[in-house]
Design a protein around this motif. Sequence first.
Motif, PDB file in Angstrom:
ATOM      1  N   PRO A  24       0.830  -1.209   0.000  1.00 17.65           N
ATOM      2  CA  PRO A  24       0.000   0.000   0.000  1.00 17.65           C
ATOM      3  C   PRO A  24       0.862   1.256   0.000  1.00 17.65           C
ATOM      4  N   VAL A  25       0.418   2.259  -0.733  1.00 16.83           N
ATOM      5  CA  VAL A  25       1.189   3.492  -0.938  1.00 16.83           C
ATOM      6  C   VAL A  25       0.409   4.675  -0.378  1.00 16.83           C
ATOM      7  N   PHE A  26       1.133   5.617   0.212  1.00 18.51           N
ATOM      8  CA  PHE A  26       0.508   6.893   0.603  1.00 18.51           C
ATOM      9  C   PHE A  26       1.157   7.996  -0.209  1.00 18.51           C
ATOM     10  N   LEU A  27       0.308   8.757  -0.902  1.00 25.19           N
ATOM     11  CA  LEU A  27       0.764   9.824  -1.801  1.00 25.19           C
ATOM     12  C   LEU A  27       0.587  11.168  -1.115  1.00 25.19           C
ATOM     13  N   LEU A  92      -7.907   5.698  -0.813  1.00 26.15           N
ATOM     14  CA  LEU A  92      -8.265   6.271   0.483  1.00 26.15           C
ATOM     15  C   LEU A  92      -7.842   7.735   0.483  1.00 26.15           C
ATOM     16  N   ASP A  93      -8.703   8.590  -0.029  1.00 28.02           N
ATOM     17  CA  ASP A  93      -8.380  10.006  -0.168  1.00 28.02           C
ATOM     18  C   ASP A  93      -8.526  10.713   1.171  1.00 28.02           C
ATOM     19  N   GLU A  94      -7.641  11.676   1.426  1.00 28.66           N
ATOM     20  CA  GLU A  94      -7.631  12.431   2.683  1.00 28.66           C
ATOM     21  C   GLU A  94      -7.563  11.489   3.881  1.00 28.66           C
ATOM     22  N   GLY A 128      -3.393   5.472  -0.627  1.00 29.92           N
ATOM     23  CA  GLY A 128      -3.917   6.586   0.154  1.00 29.92           C
ATOM     24  C   GLY A 128      -3.312   7.889  -0.315  1.00 29.92           C
ATOM     25  N   ALA A 129      -3.936   9.005   0.037  1.00 30.21           N
ATOM     26  CA  ALA A 129      -3.406  10.319  -0.348  1.00 30.21           C
ATOM     27  C   ALA A 129      -3.825  11.339   0.692  1.00 30.21           C
ATOM     28  N   GLY A 130      -3.037  12.387   0.796  1.00 26.33           N
ATOM     29  CA  GLY A 130      -3.386  13.445   1.733  1.00 26.33           C
ATOM     30  C   GLY A 130      -2.453  14.626   1.613  1.00 26.33           C
ATOM     31  N   ASN A 131      -2.844  15.713   2.248  1.00 24.72           N
ATOM     32  CA  ASN A 131      -2.043  16.933   2.273  1.00 24.72           C
ATOM     33  C   ASN A 131      -1.099  16.908   3.466  1.00 24.72           C
ATOM     34  N   VAL A 151       4.019   2.774   2.056  1.00 19.99           N
ATOM     35  CA  VAL A 151       5.146   3.294   1.274  1.00 19.99           C
ATOM     36  C   VAL A 151       4.824   4.753   0.960  1.00 19.99           C
ATOM     37  N   HIS A 152       5.701   5.665   1.321  1.00 22.68           N
ATOM     38  CA  HIS A 152       5.404   7.095   1.233  1.00 22.68           C
ATOM     39  C   HIS A 152       6.069   7.701   0.002  1.00 22.68           C
ATOM     40  N   VAL A 153       5.241   8.302  -0.860  1.00 24.53           N
ATOM     41  CA  VAL A 153       5.698   8.935  -2.090  1.00 24.53           C
ATOM     42  C   VAL A 153       5.246  10.390  -2.070  1.00 24.53           C
ATOM     43  N   HIS A 154       6.151  11.306  -2.352  1.00 21.02           N
ATOM     44  CA  HIS A 154       5.851  12.741  -2.306  1.00 21.02           C
ATOM     45  C   HIS A 154       5.765  13.284  -3.732  1.00 21.02           C
ATOM     46  N   LEU A 155       4.629  13.886  -4.041  1.00 16.70           N
ATOM     47  CA  LEU A 155       4.372  14.412  -5.385  1.00 16.70           C
ATOM     48  C   LEU A 155       4.579  15.918  -5.403  1.00 16.70           C
TER      49      LEU A 155
END
Length: 353
Positions: A24-27, A92-94, A128-131, A151-155
């Motif tokens: 799983p990834v968090f963007l 999983l947004d926000e 997942g994604a969030g600010n 897994v944390h990815v920064h866009l």
Amino acid sequence: MHAQLTVTPARLPEILLTTAVVRPVFLWGAPGIGKSSLVRDFAASLGLDCVSLLGTQLAPEDLIGVPQIVEGRSRFCPPEQIARDEPYCLFLDELNAAAPDVQKAFYSLILDRRIGSYELPPGSVVIGAGNRATDQALARPMASALVNRLVHVHLRAAPGDWLAWAAGNGIHPWVIEYLTQRPDHLWSPPPKTEEPFSTPRSWHMLSDLLHSAGDPADDETVALLAYATLTPAHAGAFRAYLKVARHAFDLEAILKGDARWPAEPADRDLLYFLAETFRARLVKDLPADKRHASAAVRQFAFRAKSLLVELAEISLEMAQLVIADDEAGNPRLPSWFLVEAARDLPRLVAARA
């Protein structure tokens, strides 16, 4: 969360194809830079449906489901949109804006890919994604147990990527032309006050509004729409750009000597836009080290110093804007050019006199 390394939208699908299919990834990313649409596009590229859950609008039972009595025992039944038989992309947004008990409800889904007795079908992906807290957006601290499951990815926003996308997706020509000249205006940090700010999303909104207004939109309408969607400074510059485009003022012509800086009081906003664009051109074309400057670049630098003199004769404030430091007090322009400008400007002024 602090970003050690960031990726552009163009590279994100490649990164997700490596990571999201196995873990799983968090963007992470600022508001409005396209996280949600990029995840949906990635899911579509894999042939998967994208099921979006908005963390701020969920309660734990929305994930865990409600209990039913089966043969004298309780069994939780997850919601229909989650409990699917075919593989899909669960977005999983926000996520980091969700309440702590909702975040906890995600643990088993993220780590073990299951809720109760339901298990995600093989081939499903969880993103997942969030600010970030620094974005002035709603963001709660993530528990270390949840952080360690992702897994944390920064866009980051990338003007070139966005302009390439915009060309094929009906973005208004004025927006494309402006951001081609001022790519640094694609995104601005979220302000601490409640006011519009520039993001790829807000430029897309402005494009839709301009299409709706019809061409040619009058100046007051353009101003209203721009200030309603963009950072005030960017809105003013965009409005001035359209005046430039409509009145044949062109920085390239000024650089070549085919035109002069607009000098009428009514053209002050035009002059401001051209001065900012001139500064951006200098930042882009002048190398940090003069030893790396070609003969053409040195000639351009000399021409730029002459234009600074001409600009200062019209407005000293605008000339100072070109060579001013950035908001953090760091020089925008190479030090060698600033030193030469300080040395040569008196001589250039005398020559003009």
